[in-house]
Design a protein around this motif. Structure first.
Motif, PDB file in Angstrom:
ATOM      1  N   GLY A 226      -6.511   2.964   1.598  1.00 35.65           N
ATOM      2  CA  GLY A 226      -5.325   2.159   1.351  1.00 35.65           C
ATOM      3  C   GLY A 226      -4.116   2.613   2.140  1.00 35.65           C
ATOM      4  N   ASN A 227      -2.939   2.211   1.650  1.00 37.47           N
ATOM      5  CA  ASN A 227      -1.667   2.545   2.297  1.00 37.47           C
ATOM      6  C   ASN A 227      -1.255   3.962   1.875  1.00 37.47           C
ATOM      7  N   ILE A 228      -1.562   4.924   2.709  1.00 36.40           N
ATOM      8  CA  ILE A 228      -1.347   6.335   2.365  1.00 36.40           C
ATOM      9  C   ILE A 228       0.146   6.620   2.191  1.00 36.40           C
ATOM     10  N   GLU A 229       0.967   6.046   3.042  1.00 36.69           N
ATOM     11  CA  GLU A 229       2.402   6.291   2.950  1.00 36.69           C
ATOM     12  C   GLU A 229       2.952   5.805   1.611  1.00 36.69           C
ATOM     13  N   GLN A 230       2.522   4.641   1.202  1.00 37.96           N
ATOM     14  CA  GLN A 230       3.003   4.097  -0.077  1.00 37.96           C
ATOM     15  C   GLN A 230       2.572   4.986  -1.242  1.00 37.96           C
ATOM     16  N   MET A 231       1.339   5.466  -1.201  1.00 39.88           N
ATOM     17  CA  MET A 231       0.835   6.319  -2.290  1.00 39.88           C
ATOM     18  C   MET A 231       1.607   7.641  -2.362  1.00 39.88           C
ATOM     19  N   LEU A 232       1.859   8.251  -1.204  1.00 40.28           N
ATOM     20  CA  LEU A 232       2.595   9.515  -1.208  1.00 40.28           C
ATOM     21  C   LEU A 232       4.034   9.318  -1.673  1.00 40.28           C
ATOM     22  N   ARG A 233       4.630   8.210  -1.291  1.00 35.10           N
ATOM     23  CA  ARG A 233       5.997   7.920  -1.760  1.00 35.10           C
ATOM     24  C   ARG A 233       6.010   7.776  -3.283  1.00 35.10           C
ATOM     25  N   GLN A 234       5.018   7.088  -3.833  1.00 33.38           N
ATOM     26  CA  GLN A 234       4.949   6.921  -5.289  1.00 33.38           C
ATOM     27  C   GLN A 234       4.769   8.263  -5.986  1.00 33.38           C
TER      28      GLN A 234
END
Length: 812
Positions: free
Chosen positions: A455-463
């Motif tokens: 998936g969207n790794i950047e979005q997951m890390l931001r969350q």
């Protein structure tokens, strides 16, 4: 000395005395000269210009026709050396014609050549090493790769259609009072000489029966990447032709559907071979190779030419095969090196005799010393808080880190489907080990976030970052990432986002470790996490690094890494600089730049040094009075360039902060890319692997005749033969003597933050190399793959590490 107005290389101030004296052997062989022979140097131009491999064939033809009883030495390009003058005057031109079977490549090379030979100079025997460099002792059945020579007499099959060949590398070296030849075994990959369709099956991991049905487009593209520029011969003509071709590409269509015109009639390749040679193709559904415009050859009528060097990056399995083949115990390697004298033709060599040289007999016996290990300190509350390690390693049992960091705001992202209870158990064990080791962790149950690895790794890390911040109402410090496998793409994206987008430290964990949560593994994670958060794991007793502790001193390490060989030359190189931030030389900060590819000199060294000098001042409150600078991987022929550019860049950085700021600089080149090997002569001077003892230092016999260099073996090898590190002092305004620079460099090797053992090179250089490796992951446009983790992209696509992370050891 490099001429008036330029800096001079430092001369050796004397030999070291500290340590227990021993005698060892080194893979150097002394060459004695029996006569005072003049050497005649000629310049040669071969027209038209062709590759060096063809140059040698042309010169061999010249030698047979015109050299009479003179035995010339040819470097394959522009230089010829002889012990007696060639049988003509100052200059002459010769017409040479090659036999028809000597051609190669996509376009046939011309058969007729002109050799223009001009006498350049007559040189003395003592200069021989600068020119011959071992070129005169090759036999015709040995292949040359750089300065290494290979034969398939000792080889092993490798995956993907490759073979690993054992060879030998040699170079002529000047040492104190003598000339010596350095000989070492080496290994490299060659393409297997086999039917091309067999190689295709090996590359794709398929059997021949599967190939009869054809291949999908993805496999065709993979094959084209591997086979491009490979040399082949054809087997269908029956005339044993030696003519070779280079593969340009593969056709998009199979042989049964690849059309071309014959005498005005369109036909396909499969039909043409059936009608012309009365044999149907066995693999009509495979593509053809294109060797020239509109020239198509079925895979099954092609054979791979023997002796083609594989220059591309090896994949993980091939690399493992290479390590297994080349990893040899010291006594085995020593025996093979001695055998190499016979294989390379040193014994009874007519070429050497004509120059008045006596063949070498046995490895050089070298005086060496074993340096004492330094004392290491942990937190005073530790059991045995100060100790001297034995055999270069120790453990963390009953020890607490010197300065424990506080981890209060953090979270965990689990990439993959794992039971939550397993993850929670692992985190609990990790926290307990970190607490026992001296870290402070108020938040023992961080929020856990489930993530999709596709998936969207950047979005997951931001969350995950937001969840950590919301839970503790403070800035998040760390994200723990549990990975489903060892693949590069996910790891690379995590590091890109965390380092250059969010600006938070991350600690990645392979999922296979979470099920048992072994204390040793958790302790290793603790060492990394502690320094990423600004802590200090251990430090060297101040009396063992007095040069650093007596007055404000900054220790710097620089490294430049280049893209993998065989790829796009436009790919950028990465330059990194790491510098100590305390009087213990334990905490380091980093600066990194992306620069033009294949450039070893650091373009913006002045700016990088300036950054780190500022960080040192902000951390310590004082300017460094001394700079100890270690630079990795500078070849000796570039020493003058380093003296002229990089040392001046350091001084410029200092002057830009304050015109009167002039710290004393010592500049040391650190080189591990050499072929010097040391072998113990006495069992008491060897470790359990048969290598020389840790701390072995050599500063005579095999070193430079008068410059300030030494070899230091500062680590214990787990397998194979240890490689000592070569240190060469270029500039020394701090006036080190041999003992002080040798012991300081050795003692620093015990302060590497992420393990409990001495390492092979001084830590600042090791850290700079890690920073370079990490920076490869910082591209926004990279298409990572497990096979090619160094694919090139434009310089502008690389993100910069967030400023707060640059001040801590985020790269560990």
């Amino acid at each position: 000395m490099f001429g008036s107005g330029k800096l001079n290389l430092v001369e050796r101030p004397g030999l070291g005395r500290i340590g227990r004296p021993i005698r060892i052997r080194a893979n150097f062989f002394e060459i004695n000269s029996t006569d005072d022979v003049n050497i005649h140097h000629y310049d040669v131009i071969i027209a038209p210009e062709v590759p060096p491999t063809l140059n040698r064939r042309i010169f061999t033809q010249f030698e047979a026709l015109h050299a009479d009883d003179v035995k010339p030495v040819f470097d394959g390009r522009r230089n010829i050396f002889t012990a007696r003058p060639l049988p003509f005057g100052y200059t002459d031109t010769f017409d040479i014609r090659l036999p028809e079977d000597a051609g190669s490549s996509t376009t046939r090379h011309p058969r007729a050549f002109k050799l223009i030979i001009r006498k350049v100079a007559v040189i003395n025997t003592y200069e021989l090493h600068s020119f011959l460099d071992g070129q005169c002792i090759l036999s015709s059945n040995i292949l040359t790769v750089g300065r290494s020579f290979y034969t398939n007499q000792i080889s092993q099959a490798c995956s993907g259609g490759l073979e690993i060949w054992q060879g030998y590398r040699q170079s002529v070296r000047t040492t104190p009072g003598r000339m010596m030849i350095n000989v070492d075994v080496s290994s490299t990959a060659f393409y297997e000489s086999c039917e091309l369709v067999h190689m295709v099956a090996k590359i794709l991991g398929r059997n021949l029966g599967d190939l009869r049905r054809g291949i999908v487009d993805r496999d065709r593209l993979k094959l084209e990447k591997v086979l491009k520029y490979l040399k082949i011969r054809v087997t269908h003509r029956g005339d044993n032709s030696e003519r070779t071709y280079k593969i340009i590409k593969l056709t998009n269509t199979p042989a049964s559907n690849t059309k071309f015109e014959v005498d005005g009639t369109r036909t396909d390749v499969a039909s043409y071979f059936q009608n012309t040679y009365n044999e149907p193709l066995q693999y009509p559904f495979l593509p053809c190779v294109v060797v020239r415009r509109d020239v198509y050859l079925p895979l099954e009528v092609c054979k791979v030419v023997e002796g083609q060097h594989h220059i591309r990056k090896l994949n993980e399995r091939q690399a493992a095969d290479m390590i297994k083949f080349s990893c040899q115990q010291p006594h085995v390697r020593a025996n093979k090196i001695s055998q190499g004298l016979e294989i390379l033709g040193y014994r009874l060599n007519d070429c050497m005799r004509q120059f008045g040289l006596v063949e070498p007999e046995e490895m050089a016996v070298v005086p060496a010393r074993v340096l004492p290990a330094p004392k290491i300190r942990y937190h005073p509350s530790s059991r045995n808080a100060a100790f001297v390690p034995k055999k270069g390693s120790w453990n963390l049992r009953d020890k607490k880190v010197a300065t424990g960091a506080t981890l209060s705001s953090w979270s965990c992202v689990v990439f993959g489907n794992f039971e939550m209870q397993v993850v929670q158990y692992f985190i609990r064990e990790l926290v307990n080990v970190c607490l026992d080791t001296g870290m402070n962790i108020p938040t023992k149950n961080p929020p856990i976030f489930q993530g999709n690895p596709q998936g969207n790794i950047e979005q997951m890390l931001r969350q995950a970052w937001v969840k950590a911040g919301n839970m503790t109402r403070s800035t998040p410090q760390l994200i723990l990432c549990i990975l489903p496998n060892t693949g590069v793409p996910l790891y690379a994206e995590i590091k890109r986002v965390s380092d250059t987008v969010i600006g938070v430290a991350t600690q990645c964990v392979q999922s296979r470790h979470i099920f048992q949560a072994k204390k040793q593994y958790c302790a290793n994670l603790c060492l990394k996490m502690n320094v990423k958060l600004g802590g200090m794991n251990s430090y060297i007793e101040p009396s063992c690094i007095q040069f650093i502790t007596q007055r404000p001193t900054i220790v710097m390490g620089a490294s430049v890494t280049h893209p993998a060989p065989g790829g796009d030359e436009s790919r950028p190189s990465i330059a990194a600089l790491c510098a100590s931030m305390d009087a213990k030389a334990s905490r380091y900060a980093a600066s990194v730049r992306v620069q033009a590819g294949r450039q070893n000199i650091i373009s913006d060294l002045s700016g990088m040094v300036k950054e780190l000098l500022k960080t040192f001042y902000q951390t310590c409150g004082r300017k460094p009075e001394s700079v100890l600078f270690y630079q990795n991987g500078v070849s000796d022929y570039k020493f003058e360039q380093v003296l002229d550019f990089e040392i001046e860049a350091i001084r410029t950085a200092c002057a830009s902060l304050d015109a009167n700021y002039k710290p004393s600089i010592t500049f040391v080149v650190v080189n591990t890319r050499h072929h010097t090997r040391l072998f113990p002569m006495d069992k008491k001077d060897s470790d359990r692997t048969g290598n020389c003892l840790i701390g072995t230092v050599v500063d005579s016999t095999i070193t430079h005749p008068f410059e300030f260099d030494f070899y230091l073996q500062s680590h214990t090898a787990t397998q194979g033969t240890s490689r000592p590190t070569h240190y060469h002092v270029l500039c020394d305004e701090n006036r080190f003597n041999a003992d002080s620079i040798q012991t300081l460099s050795y003692n620093l090797c015990y302060s590497f933050a992420r393990c409990t053992r001495a390492v092979s090179i001084v830590p600042p250089v090791y850290y700079a190399h890690l920073v370079c490796s990490r920076a490869r992951f910082h591209s926004r446009n990279e298409n990572w793959s497990d096979q090619d983790p160094e694919s090139g992209v434009p310089v502008s696509s690389y993100g910069m590490v967030k400023p707060d992370l640059q001040k801590v050891m985020y790269f560990i």
